[in-house]
Design a protein around this motif. Structure first.
Motif, PDB file in Angstrom:
ATOM      1  N   GLU A  19     -10.709   5.071   6.407  1.00  0.00           N
ATOM      2  CA  GLU A  19     -11.457   4.392   5.335  1.00  0.00           C
ATOM      3  C   GLU A  19     -10.480   3.723   4.384  1.00  0.00           C
ATOM      4  O   GLU A  19      -9.307   4.084   4.338  1.00  0.00           O
ATOM      5  N   VAL A  20     -10.986   2.761   3.630  1.00  0.00           N
ATOM      6  CA  VAL A  20     -10.163   2.058   2.630  1.00  0.00           C
ATOM      7  C   VAL A  20     -10.827   2.211   1.264  1.00  0.00           C
ATOM      8  O   VAL A  20     -12.022   1.948   1.134  1.00  0.00           O
ATOM      9  N   HIS A  21     -10.072   2.696   0.312  1.00  0.00           N
ATOM     10  CA  HIS A  21     -10.582   2.841  -1.059  1.00  0.00           C
ATOM     11  C   HIS A  21      -9.444   2.556  -2.030  1.00  0.00           C
ATOM     12  O   HIS A  21      -8.279   2.744  -1.687  1.00  0.00           O
ATOM     13  N   PRO A  22      -9.787   2.157  -3.264  1.00  0.00           N
ATOM     14  CA  PRO A  22      -8.724   1.985  -4.271  1.00  0.00           C
ATOM     15  C   PRO A  22      -8.109   3.342  -4.627  1.00  0.00           C
ATOM     16  O   PRO A  22      -8.748   4.385  -4.467  1.00  0.00           O
ATOM     17  N   LEU A  23      -6.880   3.317  -5.097  1.00  0.00           N
ATOM     18  CA  LEU A  23      -6.217   4.536  -5.564  1.00  0.00           C
ATOM     19  C   LEU A  23      -6.466   4.701  -7.053  1.00  0.00           C
ATOM     20  O   LEU A  23      -6.427   3.723  -7.798  1.00  0.00           O
TER      21      LEU A  23
ATOM     22  N   ARG B  23      -0.897  -0.235  -6.651  1.00  0.00           N
ATOM     23  CA  ARG B  23      -0.862  -0.957  -5.369  1.00  0.00           C
ATOM     24  C   ARG B  23      -2.267  -1.288  -4.879  1.00  0.00           C
ATOM     25  O   ARG B  23      -3.252  -0.852  -5.468  1.00  0.00           O
ATOM     26  N   GLU B  24      -2.315  -2.000  -3.745  1.00  0.00           N
ATOM     27  CA  GLU B  24      -3.612  -2.366  -3.172  1.00  0.00           C
ATOM     28  C   GLU B  24      -4.285  -1.142  -2.551  1.00  0.00           C
ATOM     29  O   GLU B  24      -3.611  -0.190  -2.180  1.00  0.00           O
ATOM     30  N   PRO B  25      -5.620  -1.168  -2.414  1.00  0.00           N
ATOM     31  CA  PRO B  25      -6.322  -0.020  -1.810  1.00  0.00           C
ATOM     32  C   PRO B  25      -5.800   0.279  -0.402  1.00  0.00           C
ATOM     33  O   PRO B  25      -5.785  -0.609   0.450  1.00  0.00           O
ATOM     34  N   PRO B  26      -5.343   1.489  -0.157  1.00  0.00           N
ATOM     35  CA  PRO B  26      -4.760   1.814   1.142  1.00  0.00           C
ATOM     36  C   PRO B  26      -5.761   2.425   2.128  1.00  0.00           C
ATOM     37  O   PRO B  26      -6.718   3.087   1.728  1.00  0.00           O
ATOM     38  N   ALA B  27      -5.494   2.219   3.414  1.00  0.00           N
ATOM     39  CA  ALA B  27      -6.271   2.904   4.452  1.00  0.00           C
ATOM     40  C   ALA B  27      -5.778   4.334   4.550  1.00  0.00           C
ATOM     41  O   ALA B  27      -4.584   4.603   4.440  1.00  0.00           O
ATOM     42  N   ARG B  28      -6.708   5.250   4.735  1.00  0.00           N
ATOM     43  CA  ARG B  28      -6.385   6.674   4.848  1.00  0.00           C
ATOM     44  C   ARG B  28      -7.384   7.348   5.773  1.00  0.00           C
ATOM     45  O   ARG B  28      -8.459   6.797   6.026  1.00  0.00           O
ATOM     46  N   LEU B  29      -7.023   8.550   6.251  1.00  0.00           N
ATOM     47  CA  LEU B  29      -7.952   9.341   7.056  1.00  0.00           C
ATOM     48  C   LEU B  29      -8.730  10.248   6.120  1.00  0.00           C
ATOM     49  O   LEU B  29      -8.145  10.900   5.249  1.00  0.00           O
ATOM     50  N   VAL B  30     -10.039  10.278   6.314  1.00  0.00           N
ATOM     51  CA  VAL B  30     -10.900  11.146   5.513  1.00  0.00           C
ATOM     52  C   VAL B  30     -11.563  12.151   6.451  1.00  0.00           C
ATOM     53  O   VAL B  30     -12.069  11.777   7.506  1.00  0.00           O
ATOM     54  N   PHE B  31     -11.496  13.418   6.086  1.00  0.00           N
ATOM     55  CA  PHE B  31     -12.134  14.470   6.908  1.00  0.00           C
ATOM     56  C   PHE B  31     -12.275  15.739   6.094  1.00  0.00           C
ATOM     57  O   PHE B  31     -11.671  15.885   5.028  1.00  0.00           O
ATOM     58  N   GLU B  32     -13.073  16.662   6.657  1.00  0.00           N
ATOM     59  CA  GLU B  32     -13.182  18.015   6.113  1.00  0.00           C
ATOM     60  C   GLU B  32     -12.320  18.930   6.950  1.00  0.00           C
ATOM     61  O   GLU B  32     -12.216  18.756   8.159  1.00  0.00           O
ATOM     62  N   GLY B  33     -11.728  19.938   6.314  1.00  0.00           N
ATOM     63  CA  GLY B  33     -10.844  20.860   7.022  1.00  0.00           C
ATOM     64  C   GLY B  33     -11.610  21.864   7.876  1.00  0.00           C
ATOM     65  O   GLY B  33     -12.763  22.189   7.607  1.00  0.00           O
ATOM     66  N   ASP B  34     -10.900  22.319   8.872  1.00  0.00           N
ATOM     67  CA  ASP B  34     -11.315  23.384   9.777  1.00  0.00           C
ATOM     68  C   ASP B  34     -11.460  24.704   8.996  1.00  0.00           C
ATOM     69  O   ASP B  34     -10.841  24.866   7.962  1.00  0.00           O
TER      70      ASP B  34
ATOM     71  N   GLN C  11       0.844  -1.206   0.000  1.00  0.00           N
ATOM     72  CA  GLN C  11       0.000   0.000   0.000  1.00  0.00           C
ATOM     73  C   GLN C  11       0.875   1.251   0.000  1.00  0.00           C
ATOM     74  O   GLN C  11       1.907   1.280   0.679  1.00  0.00           O
ATOM     75  N   LEU C  12       0.423   2.261  -0.712  1.00  0.00           N
ATOM     76  CA  LEU C  12       1.027   3.585  -0.545  1.00  0.00           C
ATOM     77  C   LEU C  12       0.724   4.029   0.883  1.00  0.00           C
ATOM     78  O   LEU C  12      -0.429   3.959   1.319  1.00  0.00           O
ATOM     79  N   PRO C  13       1.741   4.473   1.657  1.00  0.00           N
ATOM     80  CA  PRO C  13       1.435   4.934   3.018  1.00  0.00           C
ATOM     81  C   PRO C  13       0.459   6.114   2.977  1.00  0.00           C
ATOM     82  O   PRO C  13       0.727   7.119   2.319  1.00  0.00           O
ATOM     83  N   GLY C  14      -0.693   5.944   3.614  1.00  0.00           N
ATOM     84  CA  GLY C  14      -1.713   6.993   3.670  1.00  0.00           C
ATOM     85  C   GLY C  14      -1.906   7.386   5.125  1.00  0.00           C
ATOM     86  O   GLY C  14      -1.308   8.341   5.617  1.00  0.00           O
ATOM     87  N   LEU C  15      -2.705   6.594   5.836  1.00  0.00           N
ATOM     88  CA  LEU C  15      -2.886   6.777   7.278  1.00  0.00           C
ATOM     89  C   LEU C  15      -1.525   6.882   7.984  1.00  0.00           C
ATOM     90  O   LEU C  15      -1.344   7.711   8.875  1.00  0.00           O
ATOM     91  N   ALA C  16      -0.567   6.059   7.558  1.00  0.00           N
ATOM     92  CA  ALA C  16       0.764   6.047   8.189  1.00  0.00           C
ATOM     93  C   ALA C  16       1.412   7.428   8.096  1.00  0.00           C
ATOM     94  O   ALA C  16       1.907   7.969   9.091  1.00  0.00           O
ATOM     95  N   THR C  17       1.380   8.014   6.913  1.00  0.00           N
ATOM     96  CA  THR C  17       1.979   9.337   6.701  1.00  0.00           C
ATOM     97  C   THR C  17       1.183  10.401   7.445  1.00  0.00           C
ATOM     98  O   THR C  17       1.754  11.309   8.064  1.00  0.00           O
ATOM     99  N   GLN C  18      -0.139  10.295   7.389  1.00  0.00           N
ATOM    100  CA  GLN C  18      -0.989  11.298   8.051  1.00  0.00           C
ATOM    101  C   GLN C  18      -0.748  11.307   9.562  1.00  0.00           C
ATOM    102  O   GLN C  18      -0.668  12.353  10.189  1.00  0.00           O
TER     103      GLN C  18
END
Ligand code: MN
Length: 498
Positions: free
Chosen positions: A364-368, A373-384, A287-294
């Motif tokens: 959440e997990v979605h395809p890129l 690579r495989e669909p990575p876990a990432r944080l999804v949110f709206e900004g302040d 997986q591309l690091p998503g949640l990990a990087t965030q």
């Protein structure tokens, strides 16, 4: 509102208060200067507004004393800057040798011990003791004459506005110190064919102190194999504490945890506070690091996508400078526009820092859409929402240019239920059209650091200390004047090359 957590950068640094005087007025006046300087140092520290401690260096009477003080200050790694003030007249030829050696950021505080003039009691003794109006002009001349970059703050030292200006400059000076010791870890090279993420790493180290080096993705994959179950369980608990889970398969999230722990161990082993990677070089990673990087960004690490080490380093510097202030800071990318609403929608493939989130981020997990690579876990949110800046550092060939754009973060106009990434929406000032014209004219990148905690003045002071060109796009920016400013700036900066 979220805050950058680590105040450590401020706690372990101090600033020196160097007060100018001379022997001309006799021992009684000097004793009063000494006493008042002590009271000012204590008062400034007791205000609770300054992020680092101010230490009284002493009252300077001779060139030899100034020379000695500056040499001592230069050698103290814990000292992040110098604040000078001339309580009485202090002839500036005394200061030339010392100031020519100064290697730390300098703030000239133009103030006065007493706020008001005592009408009944004022006499020539009073005038000689309280003559910074006179002495600080002599002091200011030598700063201008020697072309030494320095910040000037004018105001009564007990006034909150004055204290806030000093505090802001202290943050810039600590940011400069963080910059000079910053190490950046690159996993993989720049994205193929992209220009703006390139740059002169040798020049960056000379000018900004950044040590930018590469580590093989294979070393990261090896470190991922060594991660223990205990470490994984601990990090999964942290995720559960901080984030909402909207994931069926926990193993996908655990894989991000494994990536985060491995990256963290390599970063810590080398003392790196920033990193970059690229989706084009993930050999051996699922997986591309998503949640990990965030989650690493949330802990103060700077990140740049597609090999963008400049954006990574700037994000670390901004995070460090704004520790303790309200509002988050993140790597950011202008993605798409709401041209009808005059708004820009910022996001990235995955990597936006949750310090900008308006609510609790969801895992959440979605395809890129890009990469293989495989669909990575990432944080999804709206900004302040609220005022923010975008900062981007570009390499102009013989110099770096820092562009800072004032923007207003707003609630996204639509819910966008099918957008599977964290997103922040903003109105560029003065408008989408004019602000963006100015940004493109100045060469601003598609990558930037978005900060709700830093303002343009913090970055202007940082750029002055680092000797970097500074371009500010704000509510009154006019592209015609900016074009002229950039043309003259280009000539001036070419002449300044050392
Ligand atoms: Mn990008």
């Amino acid at each position: 509102m979220k805050k950058e957590s680590s105040r450590n950068d401020f706690e372990r640094r101090n600033f020196r208060f160097v007060v100018g005087s001379q022997f001309l007025y006799g021992p009684e006046t000097l004793a009063a200067v000494e006493q008042n300087s002590r009271a000012m140092t204590e008062g400034l520290n007791a205000s609770g507004i300054l992020p680092s401690q101010l230490v009284l260096q002493g009252v300077m009477k001779t060139a030899e004393e100034i020379d000695r003080a500056i040499k001592e200050i230069n050698h103290d790694d814990g000292c992040a800057g110098v604040i000078t003030f001339c309580h009485t007249f202090s002839p500036s030829k005394m200061w030339i040798n010392g100031l020519s050696l100064l290697q730390k950021p300098w703030l000239h505080l133009h103030t006065q011990f007493n706020r008001r003039i005592p009408n009944e009691d004022i006499d020539m003794d009073y005038m000689n003791l309280h003559q910074s109006a006179h002495g600080d002009r002599e002091h200011g001349f030598i700063g201008a004459r020697m072309r030494l970059p320095h910040k000037i703050v004018v105001g009564y030292w007990q006034e909150e506005e004055t204290l806030r200006k000093i505090a802001s400059w202290m943050r810039s000076a600590v940011g400069a110190d963080v910059s000079r010791s910053l190490k950046v870890m690159r996993f993989g090279d720049n994205m193929r064919e992209v220009a703006v993420t390139e740059g002169d790493k040798v020049e960056a180290q000379i000018k900004l102190g950044w040590q930018v080096n590469t580590w093989p993705v294979g070393a990261l994959v090896e470190a991922m194999r060594e991660v223990s179950d205990r470490e994984l369980n601990e990090l999964m608990e942290r995720y559960a504490d901080l984030y909402e889970f909207a994931v069926a398969d926990q193993d996908i999230v655990r894989y991000q945890a494994r990536e985060e722990i491995a990256m963290r161990s390599l970063l810590d082993a080398e003392g790196c506070r920033a990193f970059s990677n690229t989706f084009q070089d993930l050999y051996g990673m699922k997986q591309l690091p998503g949640l990990a990087t965030q989650d690493l960004m949330a802990q103060g690490f700077g990140y740049g996508g597609e090999g963008d080490w400049k954006a990574a380093a700037m994000t670390t510097v901004l995070k460090a400078m704004s520790a303790g202030l309200d509002g988050g800071t993140s790597f950011m990318e202008d993605y798409t526009y709401d041209m009808g609403g005059g708004l820009s929608l910022g996001a990235h493939m995955l990597e936006v820092c949750p310090s900008l989130a308006a609510g609790r981020p969801r895992v959440e997990v979605h395809p890129l859409g890009i990469g293989d690579r495989e669909p990575p876990a990432r944080l999804v949110f709206e900004g302040d929402t609220g005022p923010a800046i975008l900062a981007t550092l570009i390499d102009m060939g013989e110099r770096f240019r820092l562009i800072v754009h004032d923007v207003e973060c707003v609630k996204p106009t639509l819910t966008m239920p099918n957008l599977p990434v964290a997103r922040v929406m903003w109105k560029p000032l003065p408008s989408l059209e004019t602000g963006t014209e100015a940004w493109i004219l100045a060469g601003g990148a598609h990558h930037a650091t978005l900060s709700r905690a830093c303002d343009a003045s913090l970055l202007r002071d940082w750029a002055r200390i680092m000797g970097v060109e500074f371009v500010h796009i704000h509510k009154d920016t006019d592209p015609q004047s900016l074009e002229h400013e950039l043309m003259l700036g280009d000539l001036a900066w070419k002449l300044r090359v050392k």
